[in-house]
Design a protein around this motif. Structure first.
Motif, PDB file in Angstrom:
ATOM      1  N   MET A   1      27.788  52.975  38.884  1.00  0.00           N
ATOM      2  CA  MET A   1      26.487  53.991  38.409  1.00  0.00           C
ATOM      3  C   MET A   1      27.275  54.956  37.656  1.00  0.00           C
ATOM      4  O   MET A   1      28.089  55.720  37.389  1.00  0.00           O
ATOM      5  N   LEU A   2      25.523  55.877  36.923  1.00  0.00           N
ATOM      6  CA  LEU A   2      25.823  56.760  35.772  1.00  0.00           C
ATOM      7  C   LEU A   2      25.601  57.771  36.431  1.00  0.00           C
ATOM      8  O   LEU A   2      23.893  57.733  36.860  1.00  0.00           O
ATOM      9  N   MET A   3      25.582  58.897  35.994  1.00  0.00           N
ATOM     10  CA  MET A   3      24.691  60.255  36.074  1.00  0.00           C
ATOM     11  C   MET A   3      24.195  61.079  34.812  1.00  0.00           C
ATOM     12  O   MET A   3      25.008  61.121  33.640  1.00  0.00           O
ATOM     13  N   ILE A   4      22.695  60.612  35.050  1.00  0.00           N
ATOM     14  CA  ILE A   4      22.240  60.991  33.242  1.00  0.00           C
ATOM     15  C   ILE A   4      22.006  62.648  33.908  1.00  0.00           C
ATOM     16  O   ILE A   4      21.031  62.881  34.405  1.00  0.00           O
ATOM     17  N   ARG A   5      22.276  63.406  32.786  1.00  0.00           N
ATOM     18  CA  ARG A   5      21.746  65.012  32.542  1.00  0.00           C
ATOM     19  C   ARG A   5      21.397  64.718  31.547  1.00  0.00           C
ATOM     20  O   ARG A   5      21.657  64.864  30.616  1.00  0.00           O
ATOM     21  N   ALA A   6      19.484  65.342  31.821  1.00  0.00           N
ATOM     22  CA  ALA A   6      19.213  65.751  30.533  1.00  0.00           C
ATOM     23  C   ALA A   6      18.482  66.969  29.837  1.00  0.00           C
ATOM     24  O   ALA A   6      18.038  67.532  31.116  1.00  0.00           O
ATOM     25  N   ILE A   7      19.018  67.847  29.249  1.00  0.00           N
ATOM     26  CA  ILE A   7      18.231  69.056  29.157  1.00  0.00           C
ATOM     27  C   ILE A   7      17.259  68.933  27.997  1.00  0.00           C
ATOM     28  O   ILE A   7      17.500  68.280  26.936  1.00  0.00           O
ATOM     29  N   VAL A   8      16.052  69.468  28.492  1.00  0.00           N
ATOM     30  CA  VAL A   8      15.195  69.151  27.727  1.00  0.00           C
ATOM     31  C   VAL A   8      13.715  70.847  27.954  1.00  0.00           C
ATOM     32  O   VAL A   8      14.369  71.286  29.032  1.00  0.00           O
ATOM     33  N   ARG A   9      12.946  70.933  26.575  1.00  0.00           N
ATOM     34  CA  ARG A   9      12.172  71.305  26.551  1.00  0.00           C
ATOM     35  C   ARG A   9      11.279  71.947  28.144  1.00  0.00           C
ATOM     36  O   ARG A   9      10.999  70.820  28.413  1.00  0.00           O
ATOM     37  N   PRO A  10      11.122  72.969  28.495  1.00  0.00           N
ATOM     38  CA  PRO A  10      10.412  72.640  30.143  1.00  0.00           C
ATOM     39  C   PRO A  10       8.719  72.588  29.701  1.00  0.00           C
ATOM     40  O   PRO A  10       8.698  72.464  30.915  1.00  0.00           O
ATOM     41  N   GLU A  11       8.200  72.593  28.900  1.00  0.00           N
ATOM     42  CA  GLU A  11       6.682  72.752  28.572  1.00  0.00           C
ATOM     43  C   GLU A  11       7.165  70.718  28.418  1.00  0.00           C
ATOM     44  O   GLU A  11       5.867  70.284  28.185  1.00  0.00           O
ATOM     45  N   ARG A  12       7.462  70.009  28.433  1.00  0.00           N
ATOM     46  CA  ARG A  12       7.848  68.481  28.293  1.00  0.00           C
ATOM     47  C   ARG A  12       8.010  67.812  29.657  1.00  0.00           C
ATOM     48  O   ARG A  12       7.884  66.537  30.003  1.00  0.00           O
ATOM     49  N   VAL A  13       8.645  68.831  30.586  1.00  0.00           N
ATOM     50  CA  VAL A  13       9.038  68.571  31.864  1.00  0.00           C
ATOM     51  C   VAL A  13       8.441  67.682  32.796  1.00  0.00           C
ATOM     52  O   VAL A  13       8.465  66.611  33.144  1.00  0.00           O
ATOM     53  N   GLU A  14       7.115  68.332  32.939  1.00  0.00           N
ATOM     54  CA  GLU A  14       5.869  67.307  34.210  1.00  0.00           C
ATOM     55  C   GLU A  14       5.563  66.273  33.466  1.00  0.00           C
ATOM     56  O   GLU A  14       5.830  65.231  34.103  1.00  0.00           O
ATOM     57  N   HIS A  15       5.447  65.852  31.904  1.00  0.00           N
ATOM     58  CA  HIS A  15       4.892  64.226  31.527  1.00  0.00           C
ATOM     59  C   HIS A  15       6.461  63.787  31.667  1.00  0.00           C
ATOM     60  O   HIS A  15       5.770  62.204  32.282  1.00  0.00           O
ATOM     61  N   ILE A  16       7.636  63.686  31.439  1.00  0.00           N
ATOM     62  CA  ILE A  16       8.620  63.447  31.711  1.00  0.00           C
ATOM     63  C   ILE A  16       8.975  62.950  33.214  1.00  0.00           C
ATOM     64  O   ILE A  16       9.071  61.802  33.269  1.00  0.00           O
ATOM     65  N   LEU A  17       8.460  63.938  33.918  1.00  0.00           N
ATOM     66  CA  LEU A  17       8.912  63.357  35.458  1.00  0.00           C
ATOM     67  C   LEU A  17       7.727  62.557  35.373  1.00  0.00           C
ATOM     68  O   LEU A  17       8.078  60.706  36.356  1.00  0.00           O
ATOM     69  N   SER A  18       6.737  62.477  35.102  1.00  0.00           N
ATOM     70  CA  SER A  18       5.567  61.420  36.026  1.00  0.00           C
ATOM     71  C   SER A  18       6.150  59.632  35.023  1.00  0.00           C
ATOM     72  O   SER A  18       6.380  58.980  35.862  1.00  0.00           O
ATOM     73  N   GLU A  19       6.276  59.988  34.076  1.00  0.00           N
ATOM     74  CA  GLU A  19       7.116  58.650  33.254  1.00  0.00           C
ATOM     75  C   GLU A  19       8.077  58.153  34.044  1.00  0.00           C
ATOM     76  O   GLU A  19       7.921  56.662  33.891  1.00  0.00           O
ATOM     77  N   LEU A  20       9.025  58.663  34.599  1.00  0.00           N
ATOM     78  CA  LEU A  20       9.984  58.013  35.165  1.00  0.00           C
ATOM     79  C   LEU A  20       9.585  57.114  36.124  1.00  0.00           C
ATOM     80  O   LEU A  20      10.305  56.522  37.043  1.00  0.00           O
ATOM     81  N   SER A  21       9.109  58.667  37.443  1.00  0.00           N
ATOM     82  CA  SER A  21       8.057  58.171  38.216  1.00  0.00           C
ATOM     83  C   SER A  21       7.611  56.541  37.413  1.00  0.00           C
ATOM     84  O   SER A  21       7.533  55.142  38.646  1.00  0.00           O
ATOM     85  N   ASP A  22       6.442  56.353  37.273  1.00  0.00           N
ATOM     86  CA  ASP A  22       5.553  55.468  36.733  1.00  0.00           C
ATOM     87  C   ASP A  22       7.329  53.847  36.524  1.00  0.00           C
ATOM     88  O   ASP A  22       6.794  52.967  36.338  1.00  0.00           O
ATOM     89  N   ALA A  23       8.168  54.498  35.856  1.00  0.00           N
ATOM     90  CA  ALA A  23       9.123  53.153  35.428  1.00  0.00           C
ATOM     91  C   ALA A  23      10.102  52.816  36.280  1.00  0.00           C
ATOM     92  O   ALA A  23      10.734  52.358  36.384  1.00  0.00           O
ATOM     93  N   GLY A  24       9.893  53.894  37.755  1.00  0.00           N
ATOM     94  CA  GLY A  24      10.807  53.044  38.974  1.00  0.00           C
ATOM     95  C   GLY A  24      11.834  53.777  38.880  1.00  0.00           C
ATOM     96  O   GLY A  24      12.754  53.649  40.208  1.00  0.00           O
ATOM     97  N   PHE A  25      12.088  55.659  38.363  1.00  0.00           N
ATOM     98  CA  PHE A  25      13.416  56.788  38.325  1.00  0.00           C
ATOM     99  C   PHE A  25      12.252  57.973  39.678  1.00  0.00           C
ATOM    100  O   PHE A  25      11.994  58.756  38.927  1.00  0.00           O
ATOM    101  N   PRO A  26      12.258  57.218  40.250  1.00  0.00           N
ATOM    102  CA  PRO A  26      11.260  58.583  41.136  1.00  0.00           C
ATOM    103  C   PRO A  26      12.064  59.749  41.322  1.00  0.00           C
ATOM    104  O   PRO A  26      11.824  60.850  41.474  1.00  0.00           O
ATOM    105  N   ALA A  27      13.592  58.938  41.763  1.00  0.00           N
ATOM    106  CA  ALA A  27      14.415  60.660  42.611  1.00  0.00           C
ATOM    107  C   ALA A  27      15.358  61.060  41.178  1.00  0.00           C
ATOM    108  O   ALA A  27      15.955  60.598  40.364  1.00  0.00           O
TER     109      ALA A  27
END
Length: 108
Positions: free
Chosen positions: A1-27
């Motif tokens: 297993m791997l832990m990914i820590r992504a530090i990103v701009r706050p204005e990009r977060v909701e879009h990233i979270l949506s794409e993660l969920s759509d790609a099968g990474f909801p957690a």
């Protein structure tokens, strides 16, 4: 297993979270953070901002999902601004074990 820590701009977060969920990474765990990168903050006029607000996304995945996940985050976190800095950073670490507290089961 791997832990990914992504530090990103706050204005990009909701879009990233949506794409993660759509790609099968909801957690995902999201943490509001502040910091600076190689640029040592930002200067606007006479004011120097040493601590820039960012969000950190933490995701634990199977090793074989790494390339897909990294590609997804980069594609959706990058602003595309020419010469832009501050789009973020991704850190990858190994996770030896994980347990679900409610059931005391081992694994993802």
């Amino acid at each position: 297993m791997l832990m990914i820590r992504a530090i990103v701009r706050p204005e990009r977060v909701e879009h990233i979270l949506s794409e993660l969920s759509d790609a099968g990474f909801p957690a995902v765990t999201k943490i509001d953070v502040v910091g600076r990168g190689k640029q040592r903050g930002v200067k606007v006029g006479d004011i120097h901002y040493d601590e820039i607000p960012k969000d950190m996304l933490m995701i634990v995945i199977k090793d074989e999902d790494k390339d897909d996940l990294i590609s997804l985050i980069v594609r959706n976190a990058k602003t595309g601004e020419k010469g832009a800095f501050g789009d973020g950073k991704i850190f990858i670490t190994e996770v030896k074990e994980a347990y679900t507290i409610s059931s005391n089961t081992k694994g993802l």
